[in-house]
Design a protein around this motif. Structure first.
Motif, PDB file in Angstrom:
ATOM      1  N   ASN A  63       0.839  -1.191   0.000  1.00  0.00           N
ATOM      2  CA  ASN A  63       0.000   0.000   0.000  1.00  0.00           C
ATOM      3  C   ASN A  63       0.876   1.243   0.000  1.00  0.00           C
ATOM      4  OD1 ASN A  63       0.752   0.699   2.648  1.00  0.00           O
ATOM      5  ND2 ASN A  63      -1.041  -0.240   3.571  1.00  0.00           N
ATOM      6  N   ALA A  64       0.263   2.403  -0.005  1.00  0.00           N
ATOM      7  CA  ALA A  64       1.013   3.642  -0.179  1.00  0.00           C
ATOM      8  C   ALA A  64       1.922   3.947   0.993  1.00  0.00           C
ATOM      9  CB  ALA A  64       0.037   4.802  -0.377  1.00  0.00           C
ATOM     10  N   PHE A  65       1.701   3.286   2.142  1.00  0.00           N
ATOM     11  CA  PHE A  65       2.472   3.621   3.321  1.00  0.00           C
ATOM     12  C   PHE A  65       3.327   2.468   3.822  1.00  0.00           C
ATOM     13  CE2 PHE A  65      -1.608   5.942   3.405  1.00  0.00           C
ATOM     14  CZ  PHE A  65      -1.121   7.199   3.106  1.00  0.00           C
ATOM     15  N   GLY A  66       3.496   1.427   3.023  1.00  0.00           N
ATOM     16  CA  GLY A  66       4.436   0.388   3.386  1.00  0.00           C
ATOM     17  C   GLY A  66       3.837  -0.917   3.843  1.00  0.00           C
ATOM     18  N   PRO A 106       5.940   1.487  21.725  1.00  0.00           N
ATOM     19  CA  PRO A 106       4.817   1.055  22.564  1.00  0.00           C
ATOM     20  C   PRO A 106       3.503   0.867  21.823  1.00  0.00           C
ATOM     21  CG  PRO A 106       5.252   3.388  22.890  1.00  0.00           C
ATOM     22  CD  PRO A 106       6.358   2.878  22.009  1.00  0.00           C
ATOM     23  N   SER A 107       3.326   1.523  20.663  1.00  0.00           N
ATOM     24  CA  SER A 107       2.011   1.464  20.015  1.00  0.00           C
ATOM     25  C   SER A 107       2.095   1.810  18.534  1.00  0.00           C
ATOM     26  CB  SER A 107       1.033   2.428  20.711  1.00  0.00           C
ATOM     27  OG  SER A 107       1.502   3.767  20.606  1.00  0.00           O
ATOM     28  N   LEU A 108       0.987   1.503  17.839  1.00  0.00           N
ATOM     29  CA  LEU A 108       0.800   1.884  16.445  1.00  0.00           C
ATOM     30  C   LEU A 108      -0.351   2.878  16.373  1.00  0.00           C
ATOM     31  CD1 LEU A 108       0.863  -1.701  14.841  1.00  0.00           C
ATOM     32  CD2 LEU A 108       2.790  -0.133  15.158  1.00  0.00           C
ATOM     33  N   LEU A 109      -0.183   3.904  15.557  1.00  0.00           N
ATOM     34  CA  LEU A 109      -1.211   4.933  15.409  1.00  0.00           C
ATOM     35  C   LEU A 109      -2.158   4.566  14.272  1.00  0.00           C
ATOM     36  CD1 LEU A 109      -2.281   7.767  16.195  1.00  0.00           C
ATOM     37  CD2 LEU A 109      -0.695   8.710  14.486  1.00  0.00           C
ATOM     38  N   LEU A 110      -3.453   4.562  14.561  1.00  0.00           N
ATOM     39  CA  LEU A 110      -4.479   4.276  13.563  1.00  0.00           C
ATOM     40  C   LEU A 110      -5.140   5.579  13.129  1.00  0.00           C
ATOM     41  CD1 LEU A 110      -6.035   1.353  15.610  1.00  0.00           C
ATOM     42  CD2 LEU A 110      -4.672   1.047  13.537  1.00  0.00           C
ATOM     43  N   THR A 111      -5.211   5.833  11.840  1.00  0.00           N
ATOM     44  CA  THR A 111      -5.831   7.066  11.350  1.00  0.00           C
ATOM     45  C   THR A 111      -6.913   6.740  10.328  1.00  0.00           C
ATOM     46  OG1 THR A 111      -4.214   7.342   9.560  1.00  0.00           O
ATOM     47  CG2 THR A 111      -3.680   8.344  11.680  1.00  0.00           C
ATOM     48  N   PRO A 112      -7.954   7.576  10.255  1.00  0.00           N
ATOM     49  CA  PRO A 112      -9.094   7.299   9.364  1.00  0.00           C
ATOM     50  C   PRO A 112      -8.735   7.421   7.891  1.00  0.00           C
ATOM     51  CG  PRO A 112      -9.681   8.883  11.090  1.00  0.00           C
ATOM     52  CD  PRO A 112      -8.184   8.763  11.086  1.00  0.00           C
ATOM     53  N   ILE A 113      -9.422   6.623   7.102  1.00  0.00           N
ATOM     54  CA  ILE A 113      -9.355   6.749   5.643  1.00  0.00           C
ATOM     55  C   ILE A 113     -10.494   7.657   5.218  1.00  0.00           C
ATOM     56  CG2 ILE A 113      -9.570   5.546   3.447  1.00  0.00           C
ATOM     57  CD1 ILE A 113      -8.450   3.096   4.720  1.00  0.00           C
ATOM     58  N   ARG A 114     -10.176   8.687   4.507  1.00  0.00           N
ATOM     59  CA  ARG A 114     -11.201   9.618   4.031  1.00  0.00           C
ATOM     60  C   ARG A 114     -11.665   9.214   2.638  1.00  0.00           C
ATOM     61  NH1 ARG A 114     -12.381  11.279   8.929  1.00  0.00           N
ATOM     62  NH2 ARG A 114     -10.664  12.372   9.958  1.00  0.00           N
ATOM     63  N   PRO A 115     -12.955   9.297   2.361  1.00  0.00           N
ATOM     64  CA  PRO A 115     -13.446   8.965   1.008  1.00  0.00           C
ATOM     65  C   PRO A 115     -12.788   9.852  -0.034  1.00  0.00           C
ATOM     66  CG  PRO A 115     -15.277   9.170   2.564  1.00  0.00           C
ATOM     67  CD  PRO A 115     -14.046   9.681   3.268  1.00  0.00           C
ATOM     68  N   LYS A 116     -12.425   9.261  -1.158  1.00  0.00           N
ATOM     69  CA  LYS A 116     -11.821  10.023  -2.234  1.00  0.00           C
ATOM     70  C   LYS A 116     -12.878  10.808  -2.981  1.00  0.00           C
ATOM     71  CE  LYS A 116      -7.977   6.850  -3.031  1.00  0.00           C
ATOM     72  NZ  LYS A 116      -7.283   5.981  -4.032  1.00  0.00           N
ATOM     73  N   GLU A 192      -0.026   7.669   6.648  1.00  0.00           N
ATOM     74  CA  GLU A 192       0.920   8.754   6.373  1.00  0.00           C
ATOM     75  C   GLU A 192       1.547   9.333   7.638  1.00  0.00           C
ATOM     76  OE1 GLU A 192      -2.787  11.916   5.831  1.00  0.00           O
ATOM     77  OE2 GLU A 192      -1.251  11.684   4.285  1.00  0.00           O
ATOM     78  N   ARG A 193       0.940   9.106   8.799  1.00  0.00           N
ATOM     79  CA  ARG A 193       1.489   9.610  10.054  1.00  0.00           C
ATOM     80  C   ARG A 193       2.358   8.589  10.781  1.00  0.00           C
ATOM     81  NH1 ARG A 193      -3.505  11.759  13.377  1.00  0.00           N
ATOM     82  NH2 ARG A 193      -1.827  12.175  14.888  1.00  0.00           N
ATOM     83  N   ASP A 194       2.163   7.320  10.471  1.00  0.00           N
ATOM     84  CA  ASP A 194       2.922   6.268  11.141  1.00  0.00           C
ATOM     85  C   ASP A 194       3.090   5.109  10.165  1.00  0.00           C
ATOM     86  OD1 ASP A 194       4.106   4.451  12.811  1.00  0.00           O
ATOM     87  OD2 ASP A 194       2.467   4.339  14.264  1.00  0.00           O
ATOM     88  N   SER A 195       4.285   4.950   9.638  1.00  0.00           N
ATOM     89  CA  SER A 195       4.519   3.914   8.633  1.00  0.00           C
ATOM     90  C   SER A 195       5.861   3.227   8.841  1.00  0.00           C
ATOM     91  CB  SER A 195       4.450   4.509   7.220  1.00  0.00           C
ATOM     92  OG  SER A 195       5.421   5.543   7.069  1.00  0.00           O
ATOM     93  N   LYS A 196       6.253   3.079  10.108  1.00  0.00           N
ATOM     94  CA  LYS A 196       7.545   2.447  10.373  1.00  0.00           C
ATOM     95  C   LYS A 196       7.560   1.004   9.893  1.00  0.00           C
ATOM     96  CE  LYS A 196       6.037   2.110  15.233  1.00  0.00           C
ATOM     97  NZ  LYS A 196       5.114   3.272  15.255  1.00  0.00           N
TER      98      LYS A 196
END
Length: 417
Positions: A63-66, A106-116, A192-196
Motif C-alpha cells: 500500500n502507499a504507506f508500506g 509502545p504502540s501503532l497509530l491508527l488514522t481514518p481513511i477519508r473517502p476520495k 501517512e502519520r505512522d509507517s515504520k
C-alpha cells in the motif's frame, strides 16, 4: 380513506423503527490484523530494508504507506491493521498498544481513511468501439507431476471464445476471508502519520489493547503461540523449463496448507500473446483468488478437494515443456497460516440468535514466496539462453532480470488489441 392513511403511516413508522434497530446492532468495534511474510529469490533483487526494496514493494502490491495489502515483491514481515467503530462512520484516531517483542515502540497509530473525491470530467470518451475480437490465448495447466496430464491445457482463445464463457474459465475455488481492506470510514495502520517498517525479528505474541473514541475499554486481547508471523517461504527449483521443474521448500510448523502457481508469456505463431498459467491444484484453477488469506473452514474444504497441498508436502513437480517457449516465468507460493478470531464476551458454544458481542477481532496469517523458473536454487543462475543481451558468460546477481510479463498487463494488452 382515513384508515388507509393511518395504516400506511403505521407501516412507515414500523419500518423506520426496524431500520434504526438494525443499524444499532452489531459490535461497537471491529478490528482486523493481517500478518504477512514475503520472500523473493531473484538476481538483482534489492536487499531487505533498502530504499530500492521499499519502492519495489510499493510498485508490486504494497500500500502507499508500506503495508502488504496484497502479495507484493518486497521481502520481510508486514502488518496491516484496520479499525471500525460503529458509532463513528467517519473513522477515529486510534491507538494499538503492542507488546515489546514487536520492537516497534509502545504502540501503532491508527488514522481514518477519508473517502476520495470524484474528479469531474474524468470519463474517457476516446475508447475504440471496434467490434473486432482481441487476439491472444490463455493456456491453463494444473497438477503436480513430471508430465502434462490428459485433457490439458484448458485454452481460452480470445478470437474464438464467447465473452459469456470468460467467467467460467476464470472461476476459482478460492474464497478469501474478510480482513484488512482499507475501507473509507475505517482507521488503518500503516498510514501517512505512522509507517515504520516491521523488523525482521518482530513478534505479535503478547498483550494488545486498542483505544479510541467509541472503542470499548474492554478491547484487549492476548496473542498466544501458534498465531505469530510465519517463517519465510524457502523456495527453490531444480531443472529447466524444457524438462520437468521440481519446486522444493521447507515445511512450516504452523502452516495449514500450501499452494503454488506459475505464470509466463510467449508469442504464438500468428504473433499474438499467449499467457501460460499453471497451478498445483488437482482441479483446474488459475490460482489468482488462492494467493491470499483463506479462512480455516475454506482451507479444510480446499484440502478435501485437493486444490491445496497438505502441510506435510515439501515438493511439487511442474510438468515438462509447459514454459519451454515462455520469455520468462514466475513461480509463486503461499503458505496459509492459522486464523485467530476473538470477541468480548467470548462467543458461547451454542450462541442464541440474538447474541451480540461488544467487539470482535481477527488475525490472519500467510507467507508468500516468489522465484523464477529455470534458476537453480531459487535464483542463483539463469537458465540457458535467458542471459541479458551483451552479458558474456554467466549472469551475476546484479544482472537485469529477464522480461517477465505481468498477467494483468497481458490481459490488458489482449483486450486492447
Amino acid at each position: 380513506m382515513v384508515n388507509n392513511r393511518r395504516l400506511t403511516a403505521a407501516i412507515l413508522l414500523s419500518a423506520t423503527a426496524f431500520g434504526a434497530y438494525a443499524q444499532s446492532r452489531g459490535p461497537a468495534a471491529q478490528y482486523w490484523v493481517d500478518l504477512s511474510t514475503s520472500n523473493v529469490s531473484m538476481p538483482g533483487m534489492p536487499d531487505e530494508g533498502s530504499a530500492g526494496a521499499g519502492l519495489l514493494g510499493g510498485l508490486m502490491g504494497g500500500n502507499a504507506f508500506g503495508g502488504s495489502m496484497g502479495m507484493g515483491m518486497s521481502r520481510g514481515k508486514w502488518l496491516d491493521a484496520e479499525l471500525y467503530v460503529r458509532a463513528n462512520s467517519n473513522g477515529v484516531d486510534g491507538t494499538h498498544a503492542i507488546p515489546s517483542v514487536m520492537n516497534m515502540g509502545p504502540s501503532l497509530l491508527l488514522t481514518p481513511i477519508r473517502p476520495k473525491q470524484s474528479t469531474q470530467g474524468s470519463t474517457r470518451t476516446s475508447r475504440d468501439e471496434s467490434t473486432e475480437k482481441p487476439k491472444g490465448r490463455i493456456l491453463l495447466y494444473w497438477g503436480c507431476g513430471e508430465t502434462v496430464r490428459p485433457g490439458q491445457p484448458k485454452i481460452l482463445d480470445f478470437a474464438k471464445q464467447e465473452y459469456g464463457e470468460y467467467a467460467q474459465f476464470f472461476a476459482s475455488h478460492g474464497a478469501p476471508s474478510k480482513g484488512v481492506q482499507g475501507r473509507p470510514g475505517h482507521s488503518i495502520w500503516p498510514n501517512e502519520r505512522d509507517s515504520k517498517r516491521v523488523p525482521n525479528e518482530a513478534s505479535l505474541l503478547g498483550d494488545h489493547a486498542v483505544t479510541g473514541d467509541g472503542v470499548p475499554a474492554s478491547l484487549k486481547f492476548t496473542v498466544g503461540a501458534g498465531y505469530d508471523f510465519l517463517p519465510k517461504v524457502q523456495l527453490s527449483t531444480k531443472g529447466e523449463p524444457k524438462d520437468s521443474v521440481l519446486a522444493q521448500w521447507q515445511t512450516m510448523q504452523n502452516a495449514k496448507a500450501y499452494f503454488l502457481t506459475a505464470q509466463g508469456g510467449a508469442e504464438s505463431a500468428n504473433g499474438a500473446h499467449d499467457m501460460i498459467l499453471w497451478s498445483s491444484s488437482e482441479k483446474p484453477d488459475n490460482g489468482w483468488a488462492l494467493m491470499t488469506y483463506q479462512s480455516p473452514a475454506q482451507i479444510t474444504k480446499l484440502l478435501q478437494q485437493k486444490v491445496v497441498l497438505p502441510p506435510s508436502t515439501a515438493n511439487c513437480a511442474i510438468p515438462k515443456a509447459i514454459f519451454e517457449k515462455a520469455q520468462g516465468a514466475m513461480l509463486n507460493m503461499i503458505a496459509y497460516g492459522p486464523e485467530l478470531n476473538l470477541s468480548h464476551p467470548q462467543r458461547p458454544q451454542k450462541a442464541p440468535a440474538d447474541w451480540q458481542p461488544e467487539w470482535t477481532a481477527r488475525v490472519r496469517i500467510k507467507s508468500t514466496g516468489m522465484t523464477m523458473l529455470g534458476m537453480e536454487d531459487g535464483g542463483s543462475e539463469r537458465s540457458a539462453g535467458r542471459q541479458s543481451a551483451g552479458a558474456g558468460g554467466d549472469a551475476d546477481a546484479t544482472s537485469p532480470l529477464p522480461s517477465v510479463p505481468n498477467p494483468l498487463n497481458l490481459l490488458k494488452g489482449i483486450f486492447s488489441n
